[in-house]
Design a protein around this motif. Sequence first.
Motif, PDB file in Angstrom:
ATOM      1  N   ALA A 169       0.942  -1.078  -0.287  1.00 35.95           N
ATOM      2  CA  ALA A 169      -0.257   0.074   0.045  1.00 35.95           C
ATOM      3  C   ALA A 169       0.657   1.245  -0.066  1.00 35.95           C
ATOM      4  O   ALA A 169       2.171   1.531   0.595  1.00 35.95           O
ATOM      5  CB  ALA A 169      -0.821  -0.141   1.774  1.00 35.95           C
ATOM      6  N   ASP A 191      -3.428   4.562   1.114  1.00 33.61           N
ATOM      7  CA  ASP A 191      -4.417   4.021   0.042  1.00 33.61           C
ATOM      8  C   ASP A 191      -5.561   2.568   1.336  1.00 33.61           C
ATOM      9  O   ASP A 191      -4.497   2.754   2.637  1.00 33.61           O
ATOM     10  CB  ASP A 191      -3.876   2.809  -0.488  1.00 33.61           C
ATOM     11  CG  ASP A 191      -2.837   3.227  -1.534  1.00 33.61           C
ATOM     12  OD1 ASP A 191      -3.553   4.385  -2.142  1.00 33.61           O
ATOM     13  OD2 ASP A 191      -2.035   3.216  -2.888  1.00 33.61           O
ATOM     14  N   ASP A 192      -6.035   1.940   1.194  1.00 38.43           N
ATOM     15  CA  ASP A 192      -6.419   1.144   1.711  1.00 38.43           C
ATOM     16  C   ASP A 192      -5.025  -0.089   2.389  1.00 38.43           C
ATOM     17  O   ASP A 192      -4.199  -0.380   1.417  1.00 38.43           O
ATOM     18  CB  ASP A 192      -7.031   0.200   1.431  1.00 38.43           C
ATOM     19  CG  ASP A 192      -8.612   0.035   1.300  1.00 38.43           C
ATOM     20  OD1 ASP A 192      -9.483   1.461   1.939  1.00 38.43           O
ATOM     21  OD2 ASP A 192      -9.431   0.679   0.539  1.00 38.43           O
ATOM     22  N   GLY A 193      -4.711  -0.185   3.727  1.00 37.26           N
ATOM     23  CA  GLY A 193      -3.393  -0.700   4.280  1.00 37.26           C
ATOM     24  C   GLY A 193      -2.651   0.392   4.527  1.00 37.26           C
ATOM     25  O   GLY A 193      -1.532  -0.178   5.194  1.00 37.26           O
ATOM     26  N   ALA A 207      -5.687   6.880  10.173  1.00 38.72           N
ATOM     27  CA  ALA A 207      -6.322   5.437  10.141  1.00 38.72           C
ATOM     28  C   ALA A 207      -6.086   4.193  10.619  1.00 38.72           C
ATOM     29  O   ALA A 207      -4.982   3.284  10.369  1.00 38.72           O
ATOM     30  CB  ALA A 207      -6.222   5.146   7.994  1.00 38.72           C
ATOM     31  N   TYR A 212      -7.771   1.612  12.367  1.00 33.06           N
ATOM     32  CA  TYR A 212      -8.264   0.450  12.276  1.00 33.06           C
ATOM     33  C   TYR A 212      -8.214   0.071  14.162  1.00 33.06           C
ATOM     34  O   TYR A 212      -8.380   0.959  14.364  1.00 33.06           O
ATOM     35  CB  TYR A 212      -7.735  -0.555  11.244  1.00 33.06           C
ATOM     36  CG  TYR A 212      -7.674  -0.026  10.015  1.00 33.06           C
ATOM     37  CD1 TYR A 212      -8.313  -0.627   8.496  1.00 33.06           C
ATOM     38  CD2 TYR A 212      -5.965  -0.151   9.220  1.00 33.06           C
ATOM     39  CE1 TYR A 212      -8.820  -0.642   7.829  1.00 33.06           C
ATOM     40  CE2 TYR A 212      -6.197   1.098   8.260  1.00 33.06           C
ATOM     41  CZ  TYR A 212      -7.373   0.153   7.075  1.00 33.06           C
ATOM     42  OH  TYR A 212      -7.257   1.342   6.141  1.00 33.06           O
ATOM     43  N   ARG A 256      -9.878  -6.178  13.472  1.00 31.06           N
ATOM     44  CA  ARG A 256      -8.663  -6.635  12.321  1.00 31.06           C
ATOM     45  C   ARG A 256      -8.135  -7.335  12.542  1.00 31.06           C
ATOM     46  O   ARG A 256      -7.520  -8.555  11.824  1.00 31.06           O
ATOM     47  CB  ARG A 256      -8.671  -4.799  11.463  1.00 31.06           C
ATOM     48  CG  ARG A 256      -8.120  -5.364   9.956  1.00 31.06           C
ATOM     49  CD  ARG A 256      -8.034  -3.234   9.618  1.00 31.06           C
ATOM     50  NE  ARG A 256      -7.382  -3.962   8.815  1.00 31.06           N
ATOM     51  CZ  ARG A 256      -6.170  -3.937   8.137  1.00 31.06           C
ATOM     52  NH1 ARG A 256      -5.076  -3.454   8.737  1.00 31.06           N
ATOM     53  NH2 ARG A 256      -4.751  -3.737   6.420  1.00 31.06           N
TER      54      ARG A 256
END
Length: 325
Positions: free
Chosen positions: A205, A209-211, A217, A219, A223
């Motif tokens: 990533a 980006d995602d990740g 971000a 999380y 997860r």
Amino acid sequence: MSKYRRYITAGGTLACALGIGYFMQASHNGPVNVRAAGMVDAGEPKIEISQITLTSAAPTPPVAMAEPAALPAAPVTLAVAQDTPLADDLPSEEAAPGFSCEYNMTAKPLAAAMVEVTLDAPCMINEKFTLHQNGMMFTEATDDKGHSVLTVPALAENAVFIVSFGNGEGTIATASVDTFTYYDRFVVQWGGASGMKIHALEYGADFGDDGHVWDDAAYDMARAARGEGGFLTRHGAPDLDNALLAEVYTFPTETALRAGDISLRVEAEVTAANCGRDLEAQTIATDAVSGLKVQDIVLAMPDCDGIGDFLVLNNLFNDLKVAQN
């Protein structure tokens, strides 16, 4: 001889002369001239003084004291108030309210090798404290009841949590974290406003980006518990004076659903609070193979013309290479 002593001698001589004049009487009927020794008046004939009798008044005895008055013949009776028995219904003394100053702390394992640390310190209302755990330290505060609940990443399978207050008192709790070996953890900790952040780029990533796991971000631990990827937690209260802060990235290395690489870097933002000075921090890394690794770092921050820029540190942590499980 000092002036003070001369005053004393002159006064004594004068008193002696006056005393002699007071107690002498002459039997001569004519005028008598008395002169001090050594003084001669050449203009008057000398008068022979004889038959001088020294007299003094006989002391007068004091008037006899009056006899004390006789006590009355009738005997004097001493009257004393009789004792009155106390009533049985007097109010009893109220017991002072009790106040517990005991500290109580528990540590309960959660998912993703996290631990819920609960602190009860009734004597420490709205008080700042430091939580210590295997080298990690951060500052928090109790609420208006002396209570605090924190979710903390375990840095050892047998995790030891220590709370210390400013007065030197504190308490301790332990937790056995069975899932600790499933996760790798990366900690950055510092004091004050350093502007440091961990960035984890999972499975290729890029930023945004995602990740891309970071403060914006983060999380959550669910997860990681599912093996999907890592999460980030921040610890400490930055609004407290001289607070110690920490940021922790956790990845489920042993339970990851995908194979791939995790790139790790640390960034330090240049701010008005840290520009032009050295920034001190510390990193901690844990894994099932190497155990605990601690590293002290000192960053020379750019001048204040660079406020808003970032220092990127790529080599503080080794990148993760994850095999599919």
